[in-house]
Design a protein around this motif. Sequence first.
Motif, PDB file in Angstrom:
ATOM      1  N   GLU A   1     -21.364 -20.228 -18.880  1.00 47.29           N
ATOM      2  CA  GLU A   1     -20.098 -19.535 -19.173  1.00 47.29           C
ATOM      3  C   GLU A   1     -19.306 -20.261 -20.252  1.00 47.29           C
ATOM      4  O   GLU A   1     -18.618 -19.628 -21.059  1.00 47.29           O
TER       5      GLU A   1
ATOM      6  N   PHE B   1     -18.155 -18.615 -23.783  1.00 42.59           N
ATOM      7  CA  PHE B   1     -16.704 -18.449 -23.862  1.00 42.59           C
ATOM      8  C   PHE B   1     -16.198 -17.965 -25.233  1.00 42.59           C
ATOM      9  O   PHE B   1     -15.467 -16.982 -25.336  1.00 42.59           O
TER      10      PHE B   1
ATOM     11  N   ASN C   1     -14.357 -31.850 -23.369  1.00 45.65           N
ATOM     12  CA  ASN C   1     -13.360 -30.783 -23.211  1.00 45.65           C
ATOM     13  C   ASN C   1     -13.967 -29.425 -22.879  1.00 45.65           C
ATOM     14  O   ASN C   1     -13.592 -28.403 -23.450  1.00 45.65           O
TER      15      ASN C   1
ATOM     16  N   ARG D   1     -21.320 -26.607 -13.049  1.00 47.63           N
ATOM     17  CA  ARG D   1     -20.012 -26.808 -13.683  1.00 47.63           C
ATOM     18  C   ARG D   1     -20.005 -28.180 -14.357  1.00 47.63           C
ATOM     19  O   ARG D   1     -20.815 -29.055 -13.999  1.00 47.63           O
TER      20      ARG D   1
ATOM     21  N   ILE E   1     -14.505 -26.279 -20.234  1.00 48.46           N
ATOM     22  CA  ILE E   1     -13.581 -25.643 -19.281  1.00 48.46           C
ATOM     23  C   ILE E   1     -14.119 -25.923 -17.878  1.00 48.46           C
ATOM     24  O   ILE E   1     -15.228 -25.508 -17.532  1.00 48.46           O
ATOM     25  N   PRO E   2     -13.363 -26.693 -17.087  1.00 44.09           N
ATOM     26  CA  PRO E   2     -13.919 -27.215 -15.837  1.00 44.09           C
ATOM     27  C   PRO E   2     -14.316 -26.160 -14.823  1.00 44.09           C
ATOM     28  O   PRO E   2     -15.173 -26.412 -13.979  1.00 44.09           O
ATOM     29  N   VAL E   3     -13.681 -24.972 -14.895  1.00 39.29           N
ATOM     30  CA  VAL E   3     -13.966 -23.962 -13.860  1.00 39.29           C
ATOM     31  C   VAL E   3     -15.106 -23.031 -14.258  1.00 39.29           C
ATOM     32  O   VAL E   3     -15.483 -22.153 -13.483  1.00 39.29           O
ATOM     33  N   LEU E   4     -15.651 -23.222 -15.450  1.00 38.82           N
ATOM     34  CA  LEU E   4     -16.765 -22.370 -15.878  1.00 38.82           C
ATOM     35  C   LEU E   4     -18.064 -23.155 -15.816  1.00 38.82           C
ATOM     36  O   LEU E   4     -18.074 -24.378 -15.989  1.00 38.82           O
TER      37      LEU E   4
END
Lengths: 228, 404
Positions: A104, A108, A95, A140, A97-100
């Motif tokens: 990042e 987060f 889980n 990513r 965050i796919p765009v970070l």
Amino acid sequence: MNVIELKNISKIYNPDTIPVRAVNNLSLQIEQGEFTAIVGPSGCGKTTLLNMMGGLDPCTQGSVTISGVAISTLNESELTDFRLKNIGFVFQAYNLIPVLTARENIEFIMVLQKEDPKVIGDRVDNLLKRMGITEQKDRRPSELSGGQQQRVAVARALASHPKFILADEPTANLDSEATAGLLEIMAQMNKDEAVTFVFSTHDQRVIDKAKRVITLNDGAIVSDEIHL
Amino acid sequence: MRLYIKLAWRNIWRSKKRTWITASSIAFSVFFACLMQSIQLGSYENMIDNSVRFFTGHIGIHQQDYWDEQILDNSFDQQLINNFDASQSPMVRASPRLNAVALASYKERTKGVALYGVDLELEAKFSFLERKLVSGNYHSPGGILVAQGLSEYLNLSLGDTLVLMSQGYHGVNAAAKYPVTGILKFPILSLNQGAVYLPLSAAQEFLVAPNMITSYSILLDDSEATKIMSSELQPRLSESELQVRTWQEMMPDLVQGIELDYYGGVVMLHILYAVVGFGIFGTFLMMVKERMYEFGVLNAIGMTKGNIQIMVAFEIFMLIFLGVFIGLLAASPVVMCFWQNPIPLTGDAAASLEKFGYEAIVPFALNLKIFYNQGISIFIISILLAIYPMLSIKQLKIIKALKE
């Protein structure tokens, strides 16, 4: 000192139709620095217990106290803030965050906590190094292997120095090598920083590494063993 | 805030197809709304422009009884308006006219016509009359200019002699014959089938009304200044028996027709908003509902629902902005192109428009307000459509979301 204190907690699903008692009048204390595995057959209530410890699912009866705070007294927003500052989560499916990027993702939680950027930078660099994923920091999640993703997830959970980390079947999707590596890192963090880990698991390798093993059946503790 | 903007920006490009579909639906609605509005306002501008140029001006000065009883005896001496400087802004043009009805006759055929006595020089600039000339010569002393439809009805050609009969000033008989020196083609059917133009002095001589004119028509730079200009002019004429009227007062039917049509257009525009709105709403809803698991995870690890809403709000805002921007970008050159080159109509569509006295073209209006209004309208509608999906994030239940 107890980090987690559960007193006579129960969780009953569908209380008005066909009641299902997932956790049944369970009491438990977890102390600072423990490396605890909660085990038991599928459907015995491991995940429900972890969810209640993490303040994700309210208990039907009883009380959950985290570092002296009865979390049932907190409203939704306070509870979210409490989770942010006190609890780290590691999920079976990572889980992230796919765009970070990996870096990042680790940052987060600290960014949400409005930590100083310098502190964030130092902490993240340290975690990337300890997790052995410095080279993958700008990738990513979709560009990382399962093991690397779970290391990022553990680093994210550790980044803000939570009171404890709840890991729901963290090795279920990993191969032997990745599992061994991850367990080694978590055990080292437990030893070096006295981070409290609570796992729910079926994995014998995790059980073997745990210092305490709590066995559940039908929502109740059937054994609670200390492994030396 | 930077984190949310970064997340939002990357999230919208996570599903490029969905982003382009949503942005396109917004862009299409902006594009079509701009086009619809431009056609609607363009047709009004064209109708008003034709009417004020050929008939009334934005402002008309007449003898005070003329508008109620449009007879030659209610004309006035043009000396009375000699102190007007029509070059002063916002007055751009002015044209004295002597209008009357007459009988036009050639061989066995006779027809009632509208006779316009005009200053040909001024009229060339006021109503672009010279541009309507399809054959002959605009400036031919002693000649008459005849509308094409009328010339066909009377079987007139250049050089033929047209006989005009009318009642002149104070009831004198007026009759004269004029060689046809030019044929004019008008976009307005009523003009094209029944107008004849004489130089002002010739018309005054024909109607035995020396120095008299029935109207002094003024064209303004900005038609919206009509009322202000009219109220400025009236006091200057208070000592004479002249009256100032706006084109709205002189053509109430046109004003009512435009108002009626405008509301019809507004209904059409709202139907367009509704059709596109359902599509946009569906995409926004899907954008939120299909990500409930992800929102559940974010909420679990400490991101409040309010912060998740802020992140999604940025995504939706960026999507709407992108859509509106593309829509405006696509609409502006198209509107500009058709504004310069109105679409000519042919066949039945042209005939039916001409029957109602309109020019057989689809004119477009070029006005920044159109782009601004439609851009803002679609933007606000899209924001409103995003409210429900955004609120549904508030109903998020972590455990339920994580089980999805």
